[in-house]
Design an enzyme around this catalytic site. Sequence first.
Site, PDB file in Angstrom:
ATOM      1  N   SER A 193       1.063  -1.342   0.069  1.00  0.00           N
ATOM      2  CA  SER A 193       0.040   0.117  -0.053  1.00  0.00           C
ATOM      3  C   SER A 193       0.741   1.246   0.071  1.00  0.00           C
ATOM      4  O   SER A 193       0.365   2.424   0.458  1.00  0.00           O
ATOM      5  CB  SER A 193      -0.956   0.043   1.164  1.00  0.00           C
ATOM      6  OG  SER A 193      -1.800  -1.173   1.383  1.00  0.00           O
ATOM      7  N   ARG A 194       1.994   1.225  -0.480  1.00  0.00           N
ATOM      8  CA  ARG A 194       2.949   2.144  -0.657  1.00  0.00           C
ATOM      9  C   ARG A 194       3.372   2.850   0.716  1.00  0.00           C
ATOM     10  O   ARG A 194       3.822   3.899   1.014  1.00  0.00           O
ATOM     11  CB  ARG A 194       2.519   3.525  -1.446  1.00  0.00           C
ATOM     12  CG  ARG A 194       2.280   2.943  -2.833  1.00  0.00           C
ATOM     13  CD  ARG A 194       3.444   2.472  -3.725  1.00  0.00           C
ATOM     14  NE  ARG A 194       3.215   2.527  -4.945  1.00  0.00           N
ATOM     15  CZ  ARG A 194       3.189   1.127  -5.627  1.00  0.00           C
ATOM     16  NH1 ARG A 194       3.359   0.176  -4.647  1.00  0.00           N
ATOM     17  NH2 ARG A 194       3.179   1.044  -6.833  1.00  0.00           N
ATOM     18  N   LEU A 195       3.208   2.119   1.860  1.00  0.00           N
ATOM     19  CA  LEU A 195       3.618   2.525   3.020  1.00  0.00           C
ATOM     20  C   LEU A 195       4.876   1.898   3.501  1.00  0.00           C
ATOM     21  O   LEU A 195       5.138   1.062   4.305  1.00  0.00           O
ATOM     22  CB  LEU A 195       2.582   2.147   4.225  1.00  0.00           C
ATOM     23  CG  LEU A 195       1.222   2.673   4.073  1.00  0.00           C
ATOM     24  CD1 LEU A 195       0.213   2.051   5.320  1.00  0.00           C
ATOM     25  CD2 LEU A 195       1.142   4.151   4.375  1.00  0.00           C
TER      26      LEU A 195
END
Length: 215
Positions: A193-195
Amino acid sequence: MTQTLADMRRDYTRDGLSEANAPSEPLSLFRQWFGDAIQTEQPPVEPNAMTLATVDADGRPHCRVLLLKALDDRGFTFFTNYDSAKAEQLGVRPFAAMTFFWPSLERQVRIEGRIEKVSAAESDAYYQVRPLGSRLGAWASPQSQVIRDRAELERLLAETEQRFLDQAPHCPPHWGGYRLVPDRIEFWQGRPSRLHDRLNYRSVASDWQRERLAP
């Protein structure tokens, strides 16, 4: 094309990077990650390939891909022609940035710091272990200068081969190494999730300060 690019995405799920597993200084972590890259990355990816960014006298940035050739506690070393465009830029602004990207591991390392020339002895030692063709090329190529065509470069190489026909080429005075002495190293580990995980090390008063950055 715009829609196609917008739809290109990959979720990163391979690993994580936590403070609990990170050392207090960055070079040992870089060595660990670099060793992982050597074991994991497959051709055509070269684990020691990195993007080097410099800035010229007008403040314009320049990037190119080079190969890291030495690493020790002093910093990260690469070699080039001292008459090249990058050398001219480093002569004006002796600071640079490097980026390593290892896609199979979903990892990136960004390094920033000042640049210094390595000793002539270090440059000569590395020059002597290069393949003969590379040693001759260091003499033959007027790096970054405009040449007429490929035939001119091949002519220069033929002249160099003739010059050193009966002797081993020695290290040219216009060729050698630079060392990036880091004051900032950031480790990026892809996460879902691009975290992503980002651990940043900053040199503060002859020590390293570690901090987490938001992705």
